[in-house]
Design a protein around this motif. Structure first.
Motif, PDB file in Angstrom:
ATOM      1  N   THR A 118       0.599  -1.385   0.155  1.00  0.00           N
ATOM      2  CA  THR A 118       0.114  -0.267  -0.110  1.00  0.00           C
ATOM      3  C   THR A 118       1.070   0.670  -0.155  1.00  0.00           C
ATOM      4  N   VAL A 119       1.927   1.140   0.045  1.00  0.00           N
ATOM      5  CA  VAL A 119       2.979   2.365   0.175  1.00  0.00           C
ATOM      6  C   VAL A 119       2.981   3.263  -1.736  1.00  0.00           C
ATOM      7  N   ALA A 120       3.134   4.659  -0.966  1.00  0.00           N
ATOM      8  CA  ALA A 120       2.633   5.246  -2.242  1.00  0.00           C
ATOM      9  C   ALA A 120       3.798   5.660  -3.082  1.00  0.00           C
ATOM     10  N   GLY A 121       3.294   4.587  -5.270  1.00  0.00           N
ATOM     11  CA  GLY A 121       4.562   4.782  -6.064  1.00  0.00           C
ATOM     12  C   GLY A 121       5.275   5.646  -5.726  1.00  0.00           C
ATOM     13  N   SER A 122       5.086   6.095  -7.537  1.00  0.00           N
ATOM     14  CA  SER A 122       5.814   7.347  -7.741  1.00  0.00           C
ATOM     15  C   SER A 122       5.480   7.526  -9.376  1.00  0.00           C
ATOM     16  N   ARG A 154       4.176  12.779   3.206  1.00  0.00           N
ATOM     17  CA  ARG A 154       6.286  12.940   3.413  1.00  0.00           C
ATOM     18  C   ARG A 154       6.512  11.381   2.877  1.00  0.00           C
ATOM     19  N   ARG A 155       7.507  10.691   2.459  1.00  0.00           N
ATOM     20  CA  ARG A 155       8.076   9.866   2.342  1.00  0.00           C
ATOM     21  C   ARG A 155       9.715   9.518   2.433  1.00  0.00           C
ATOM     22  N   SER A 156       9.820   8.771   2.624  1.00  0.00           N
ATOM     23  CA  SER A 156      12.243   8.695   3.367  1.00  0.00           C
ATOM     24  C   SER A 156      11.780   7.410   2.681  1.00  0.00           C
ATOM     25  N   ARG A 163      -2.651   6.368  10.995  1.00  0.00           N
ATOM     26  CA  ARG A 163      -3.535   7.640  10.573  1.00  0.00           C
ATOM     27  C   ARG A 163      -2.853   7.274   9.001  1.00  0.00           C
ATOM     28  N   GLY A 164      -2.491   6.276   8.445  1.00  0.00           N
ATOM     29  CA  GLY A 164      -2.308   5.896   7.271  1.00  0.00           C
ATOM     30  C   GLY A 164      -0.893   5.893   6.759  1.00  0.00           C
ATOM     31  N   ASP A 165      -0.550   6.024   8.047  1.00  0.00           N
ATOM     32  CA  ASP A 165       1.575   6.071   8.212  1.00  0.00           C
ATOM     33  C   ASP A 165       1.684   3.824   7.480  1.00  0.00           C
ATOM     34  N   THR A 166       2.623   4.363   7.010  1.00  0.00           N
ATOM     35  CA  THR A 166       2.983   2.871   6.876  1.00  0.00           C
ATOM     36  C   THR A 166       4.893   2.861   6.504  1.00  0.00           C
ATOM     37  N   TYR A 167       5.409   1.665   7.420  1.00  0.00           N
ATOM     38  CA  TYR A 167       6.568   1.539   7.795  1.00  0.00           C
ATOM     39  C   TYR A 167       7.070  -0.183   6.763  1.00  0.00           C
ATOM     40  N   ARG A 168       8.390  -0.491   5.822  1.00  0.00           N
ATOM     41  CA  ARG A 168       8.467  -0.863   5.688  1.00  0.00           C
ATOM     42  C   ARG A 168       9.874  -1.351   5.970  1.00  0.00           C
ATOM     43  N   LEU A 169      10.461  -2.437   6.109  1.00  0.00           N
ATOM     44  CA  LEU A 169      11.862  -3.126   6.158  1.00  0.00           C
ATOM     45  C   LEU A 169      12.125  -3.681   5.200  1.00  0.00           C
ATOM     46  N   LEU A 170      13.012  -3.992   4.059  1.00  0.00           N
ATOM     47  CA  LEU A 170      12.924  -4.835   3.430  1.00  0.00           C
ATOM     48  C   LEU A 170      15.105  -5.192   2.731  1.00  0.00           C
ATOM     49  N   ASP A 217      11.486   2.035   4.248  1.00  0.00           N
ATOM     50  CA  ASP A 217       9.971   2.442   3.354  1.00  0.00           C
ATOM     51  C   ASP A 217       9.438   3.194   4.087  1.00  0.00           C
ATOM     52  N   VAL A 218       9.394   4.820   4.124  1.00  0.00           N
ATOM     53  CA  VAL A 218       8.040   5.566   4.948  1.00  0.00           C
ATOM     54  C   VAL A 218       6.865   6.149   4.438  1.00  0.00           C
ATOM     55  N   TYR A 219       6.101   6.254   4.703  1.00  0.00           N
ATOM     56  CA  TYR A 219       5.244   6.642   3.792  1.00  0.00           C
ATOM     57  C   TYR A 219       4.506   7.252   5.021  1.00  0.00           C
ATOM     58  N   ALA A 220       4.336   8.738   5.262  1.00  0.00           N
ATOM     59  CA  ALA A 220       3.947   9.228   6.976  1.00  0.00           C
ATOM     60  C   ALA A 220       2.312  10.775   5.923  1.00  0.00           C
ATOM     61  N   PRO A 221       1.367  10.681   5.244  1.00  0.00           N
ATOM     62  CA  PRO A 221       0.922  11.418   5.167  1.00  0.00           C
ATOM     63  C   PRO A 221       0.072  12.439   6.341  1.00  0.00           C
ATOM     64  N   GLY A 222      -0.159  13.432   6.423  1.00  0.00           N
ATOM     65  CA  GLY A 222      -0.571  14.266   7.287  1.00  0.00           C
ATOM     66  C   GLY A 222      -1.046  16.149   7.113  1.00  0.00           C
ATOM     67  N   THR A 223      -0.706  16.899   8.511  1.00  0.00           N
ATOM     68  CA  THR A 223      -1.285  18.518   7.671  1.00  0.00           C
ATOM     69  C   THR A 223      -0.281  19.007   8.202  1.00  0.00           C
ATOM     70  N   ASP A 224      -0.097  20.195   7.346  1.00  0.00           N
ATOM     71  CA  ASP A 224       0.234  21.364   7.509  1.00  0.00           C
ATOM     72  C   ASP A 224       0.315  22.107   8.900  1.00  0.00           C
TER      73      ASP A 224
END
Length: 330
Positions: A46-50, A67-69, A172-179, A196-203
């Motif tokens: 479910t991690v957002a792609g590009s 935000r994604r790292s 809150r929809g954040d996902t963390y994947r270890l590969l 691979d870290v995906y974190a949506p949020g509000t400013d």
């Protein structure tokens, strides 16, 4: 009491030119090449792609931030290696403001090799990460990221995620994947891990936020995340094949110092303890790259990428750990 090996080296920040650091890394890599087999395919999940998106209206409101790292980590050798890529997509009315940054940390020295900011029209997929400048991406089916690389002049650096080891989700929809994964530096390939870290949020929050991956013998993996900056984190662990989780972990700064360029205090020591007391520990930076983000206010945002080391206790068993920590203050 702080472990002895943590007293040996304090936090440092390297301002070495990118070309110098990559050239030095090339020479070191040529002397100790490590090959690797094909890591296989990453799970789409479910991690957002590009990639590109259709220009159209979006349900995401102005002020929403994605935000994604993507971070390569190798702490198994005496010479540690980190390749973090950091993406931020911020919705401002009918525009998506993009920030892309990349760093190389090797043997305690850090340099930022990518720094891009630009805007695009709002799309149906404003969370998608996009390449820019000398940064390029190789995508697979379902927008799965196969490789991200940077190539300019003598600089030749890439990260290739592989098979999934574990995946965790926040509230809150954040996902963390270890590969499993590989990094290539000047034609030399190094095996390691990819986070691979995906974190949506509000400013609008000026609270500090941080997440970290810690690695101990076994192997033992521990991931902590405090995205709201309220001092209450969530943690997940993997010890061999046993998965663990702690929904409430108190995360505090044990020591701070002044970072004059941002007119803020930054942490030098992180302590954490789960609500049930089964998990506790502390880590501090071994090496770091800190930057004050330009802004109109005299107190500026801070972004730091850190190599950390310390000790943790899981169920009464103490383990020495090394890893990566991302810290930000807005």
């Amino acid at each position: 009491m702080r472990p002895d090996f943590l007293r040996e080296k304090r936090t440092t920040q390297s301002r070495a030119p990118v070309s110098t650091l990559l050239a030095a890394a090339f020479l070191a890599g040529a002397a100790c090449s490590q090959g690797g087999s094909d890591p296989g395919n990453a799970d789409a999940a479910t991690v957002a792609g590009s990639g590109g998106g259709e220009t159209a209206g979006s349900e995401s409101a102005s002020g929403t931030v994605y935000r994604r790292s993507i971070v390569f980590i190798d702490v198994t050798n005496e010479t540690t290696m980190f390749v973090p890529w950091d993406f931020e997509n911020r919705i401002e009315n009918d525009t998506v403001r993009h920030v892309l940054q990349g760093w190389l940390g090797r043997g305690g020295e850090w340099a930022r090799f990518a720094d891009e900011q630009w805007g695009t029209p709002l799309t149906r997929t404003p969370w998608r990460i996009l390449p820019r400048g000398a940064t390029r991406m190789v995508m697979g089916l379902n927008d799965v990221l196969r490789e991200i690389y940077y190539r300019e002049g003598i600089a030749d650096l890439s990260v290739r995620p592989g098979e999934v080891i574990a995946e965790w989700s926040g509230q809150r929809g954040d996902t963390y994947r270890l590969l499993h994964g590989f990094s290539r530096l000047s034609e030399v390939e190094y095996p390691g891990l990819v986070v691979d870290v995906y974190a949506p949020g509000t400013d609008g929050s000026d609270q500090p936020s941080e997440w970290m991956l810690l690695i101990g013998d076994g192997p033992l993996y521990l991931f902590l995340s405090d995205l709201d900056g309220r001092g209450t984190a969530r943690a997940w662990g993997l010890d061999d094949s046993e998965e663990m989780s702690w929904p409430t972990v108190t995360l505090t700064w044990g020591e701070t110092r002044s970072f004059e360029r941002a007119r803020r205090d930054i942490p030098l020591l992180w302590r954490f303890r789960s609500g049930d007391g089964e998990l506790m520990g502390e880590v501090e930076p071994v090496s770091s790259h800190l930057q004050a983000i330009p802004g109109e206010d005299p107190i500026r945002p801070v972004l730091g990428v850190h190599e950390v080391a310390g000790q943790i206790s899981v169920g009464g068993t103490r383990v020495a750990v090394k890893g990566f920590l991302r810290h930000s203050q807005r």
